[in-house]
Design a protein around this motif. Structure first.
Motif, PDB file in Angstrom:
ATOM      1  N   GLN A 125      40.609  56.785   3.274  1.00 31.46           N
ATOM      2  CA  GLN A 125      39.446  55.918   3.104  1.00 31.46           C
ATOM      3  C   GLN A 125      38.171  56.690   2.759  1.00 31.46           C
ATOM      4  O   GLN A 125      37.272  56.140   2.119  1.00 31.46           O
ATOM      5  N   ASN A 126      38.086  57.960   3.179  1.00 33.81           N
ATOM      6  CA  ASN A 126      36.802  58.645   3.129  1.00 33.81           C
ATOM      7  C   ASN A 126      36.756  59.922   2.300  1.00 33.81           C
ATOM      8  O   ASN A 126      35.670  60.389   1.983  1.00 33.81           O
ATOM      9  N   LEU A 127      37.886  60.511   1.983  1.00 29.67           N
ATOM     10  CA  LEU A 127      37.829  61.788   1.282  1.00 29.67           C
ATOM     11  C   LEU A 127      37.715  61.645  -0.232  1.00 29.67           C
ATOM     12  O   LEU A 127      37.504  62.633  -0.923  1.00 29.67           O
ATOM     13  N   TRP A 128      37.882  60.435  -0.745  1.00 35.89           N
ATOM     14  CA  TRP A 128      37.693  60.260  -2.184  1.00 35.89           C
ATOM     15  C   TRP A 128      37.041  58.916  -2.456  1.00 35.89           C
ATOM     16  O   TRP A 128      37.588  57.892  -2.101  1.00 35.89           O
ATOM     17  N   PRO A 129      35.856  58.878  -3.042  1.00 37.57           N
ATOM     18  CA  PRO A 129      35.036  60.026  -3.410  1.00 37.57           C
ATOM     19  C   PRO A 129      34.752  60.935  -2.213  1.00 37.57           C
ATOM     20  O   PRO A 129      34.746  60.464  -1.098  1.00 37.57           O
ATOM     21  N   LEU A 147      33.892  62.746   0.915  1.00 35.97           N
ATOM     22  CA  LEU A 147      33.065  62.446   2.087  1.00 35.97           C
ATOM     23  C   LEU A 147      32.191  61.209   1.854  1.00 35.97           C
ATOM     24  O   LEU A 147      30.977  61.246   1.972  1.00 35.97           O
ATOM     25  N   ARG A 148      32.849  60.106   1.532  1.00 38.81           N
ATOM     26  CA  ARG A 148      32.137  58.854   1.300  1.00 38.81           C
ATOM     27  C   ARG A 148      31.436  58.423   2.596  1.00 38.81           C
ATOM     28  O   ARG A 148      32.066  58.221   3.618  1.00 38.81           O
ATOM     29  N   ILE A 149      30.136  58.299   2.560  1.00 31.56           N
ATOM     30  CA  ILE A 149      29.354  57.881   3.712  1.00 31.56           C
ATOM     31  C   ILE A 149      28.558  56.648   3.310  1.00 31.56           C
ATOM     32  O   ILE A 149      27.721  56.703   2.408  1.00 31.56           O
ATOM     33  N   SER A 150      28.825  55.520   3.974  1.00 32.77           N
ATOM     34  CA  SER A 150      28.141  54.284   3.602  1.00 32.77           C
ATOM     35  C   SER A 150      27.252  53.745   4.711  1.00 32.77           C
ATOM     36  O   SER A 150      26.525  52.775   4.498  1.00 32.77           O
ATOM     37  N   SER A 151      27.295  54.366   5.902  1.00 32.93           N
ATOM     38  CA  SER A 151      26.479  53.873   7.004  1.00 32.93           C
ATOM     39  C   SER A 151      26.287  54.986   8.025  1.00 32.93           C
ATOM     40  O   SER A 151      26.957  56.020   7.984  1.00 32.93           O
ATOM     41  N   SER A 152      25.361  54.751   8.950  1.00 30.63           N
ATOM     42  CA  SER A 152      25.137  55.721  10.018  1.00 30.63           C
ATOM     43  C   SER A 152      26.373  55.833  10.907  1.00 30.63           C
ATOM     44  O   SER A 152      26.665  56.902  11.449  1.00 30.63           O
ATOM     45  N   GLU A 153      27.106  54.738  11.038  1.00 30.78           N
ATOM     46  CA  GLU A 153      28.337  54.770  11.822  1.00 30.78           C
ATOM     47  C   GLU A 153      29.356  55.721  11.196  1.00 30.78           C
ATOM     48  O   GLU A 153      30.042  56.472  11.903  1.00 30.78           O
ATOM     49  N   LEU A 199      28.651  58.311   9.418  1.00 30.66           N
ATOM     50  CA  LEU A 199      28.151  59.671   9.627  1.00 30.66           C
ATOM     51  C   LEU A 199      28.451  60.154  11.045  1.00 30.66           C
ATOM     52  O   LEU A 199      28.870  61.302  11.253  1.00 30.66           O
ATOM     53  N   ILE A 200      28.259  59.269  12.032  1.00 28.06           N
ATOM     54  CA  ILE A 200      28.569  59.621  13.426  1.00 28.06           C
ATOM     55  C   ILE A 200      30.055  59.901  13.575  1.00 28.06           C
ATOM     56  O   ILE A 200      30.463  60.865  14.233  1.00 28.06           O
ATOM     57  N   ILE A 222      34.703  63.639  14.205  1.00 27.74           N
ATOM     58  CA  ILE A 222      35.948  64.210  13.688  1.00 27.74           C
ATOM     59  C   ILE A 222      35.823  65.716  13.504  1.00 27.74           C
ATOM     60  O   ILE A 222      36.735  66.478  13.852  1.00 27.74           O
ATOM     61  N   LEU A 223      34.701  66.155  12.952  1.00 25.70           N
ATOM     62  CA  LEU A 223      34.497  67.596  12.749  1.00 25.70           C
ATOM     63  C   LEU A 223      34.472  68.334  14.081  1.00 25.70           C
ATOM     64  O   LEU A 223      35.069  69.414  14.229  1.00 25.70           O
TER      65      LEU A 223
END
Length: 372
Positions: A267-271, A273-279, A281-282, A287-288
């Motif tokens: 869901q997130n690695l393509w594109p 590090l797709r980040i669409s909200s502060s949630e 990002l948190i 995960i990191l």
């Protein structure tokens, strides 16, 4: 001899008592938040659950049980009452089976679910502490247990009526029993984990690796127990549905019907590090952070590091995206990385965690979706 045993076990009581006392105080504080000026108490989940016929009679609108019941609790209760139907094959039978069994004694499905979760959540603490003592000093193990027990997602989901308490209790017990050279009992615990969550079978991995490394090939046969338990459940699902992968099919149905996203990596690695909200990002930060802890667990024990890595990859590839913080928090070897010797930072962490614990617990009760 008994006196020595009691004195030796005394070191396991402080973390247990601190967590239990905090749960009681926290529960009382949160309960007061739902008392109106007219002294009438209405919990949000009563309104949600009372209209769902398959749950049968639900606790009254002012029941204290709603401090511990919400979200997926309804599915575990529904399974305990009615057994399986689609799409509830996404849930494994260990926890609802125990609820069903305890109900014969207590005569209340909801109370049974809460008793099992809270009891096993509390019992997990001394098991973790004893296990931690294999890898660090007794003082460090005590501090690690407190950090583990108060970590917000661990605290919440070993308090509410979810399957996490059963999962972590059996997972910790399986490795502790193995460290005590009880491979048969250890593998029986692994079998229980295999019937608790879809990825529970992975708990047998560090035992398998250690047996191979020590050339104890005869003992490997005990690992047939979790394999048989897991395969037996899939066969039962096939008998009921005609689908060998009914749990996976059920997950796909959840995704389609309720718009739930599975597989953070996809869901997130393509594109990238797709980040669409502060949630988002948190969640990425969470995960990191846990990925670093997983990497560090290799220095504690390479077998447990292998287990942690496999669990991390599986959860990132197939786990519910919204539930990743909960799932990752129960990869137990990451908490063995904690080696605190000074009580000051421990106290500071517990204060911060306790504030987050109460907030998260309250949000669970008032139906905040991001902690599901």
């Amino acid at each position: 001899m008994i006196r020595r045993l009691i004195e030796g076990a005394g070191r396991y009581f402080p973390p247990l008592l601190v967590v239990v006392i905090f749960r009681v105080i926290g529960g009382l504080l949160i309960f007061r938040e739902f008392v109106s000026e007219s002294r009438k108490i209405i919990f949000p989940w009563f309104t949600q659950f009372s209209v769902k016929g398959y749950l049968g009679p639900v606790p009254s609108y002012d029941s204290w049980l709603y401090l511990f019941c919400g979200w997926d609790t309804e599915f575990y209760i529904g399974l305990a009452r009615n057994w399986y139907f689609q799409p509830l094959y996404a849930f494994f039978p260990g926890y609802p089976g125990l609820i069903r069994g305890l109900n014969f004694l207590l005569g209340d499905y909801w109370l049974s679910a809460v008793v099992i979760s809270i009891s096993l959540g509390v019992l997990s603490l001394p098991v973790f502490q004893r296990l931690a003592e294999y890898y660090m000093t007794k003082t460090e193990a005590l501090y690690a247990t407190l950090v583990f027990g108060f970590f917000p997602y661990v605290f919440l989901f070993t308090t509410v009526a979810y399957s996490e308490s059963l999962f972590i209790f059996l997972t910790l017990s399986s490795w502790l029993l193995y460290k005590h050279d009880r491979p048969l009992l250890s593998c029986l615990a692994c079998a229980g984990v295999s019937l608790t969550k879809m990825y529970g079978i992975v708990v047998a991995l560090p035992i398998f690796l250690d047996l191979i490394a020590k050339r104890r090939f005869r003992a490997i046969s005990f690992l047939g127990l979790p394999a048989i338990a897991f395969a037996g459940w899939l066969f039962y699902c096939y008998q009921r549905t005609g689908d060998w992968l009914a749990p996976v099919t059920a997950q796909a149905r959840w995704a389609e019907t309720y718009g739930m996203a599975f597989g953070w990596l996809q869901q997130n690695l393509w594109p990238p590090l797709r980040i669409s909200s502060s949630e988002d990002l948190i969640r990425l930060g969470f995960i990191l952070a846990f990925s670093l802890l997983v990497a560090s667990s290799w220095h504690v024990d390479w077998k447990l590091g292998s287990y942690s890595l496999v669990m991390l990859v599986l959860l990132l590839c197939f786990g519910t995206v919204a539930s990743l913080p909960r799932f990752l928090s129960f990869i137990f070897p990451v908490w063995l990385v904690t080696r605190l010797r000074n009580p000051i930072p421990v106290i500071a962490l517990l204060i911060l965690f306790s504030l987050a614990d109460l907030r998260l617990w309250y949000q669970f009760i008032v139906i905040k979706a991001f902690i599901s």
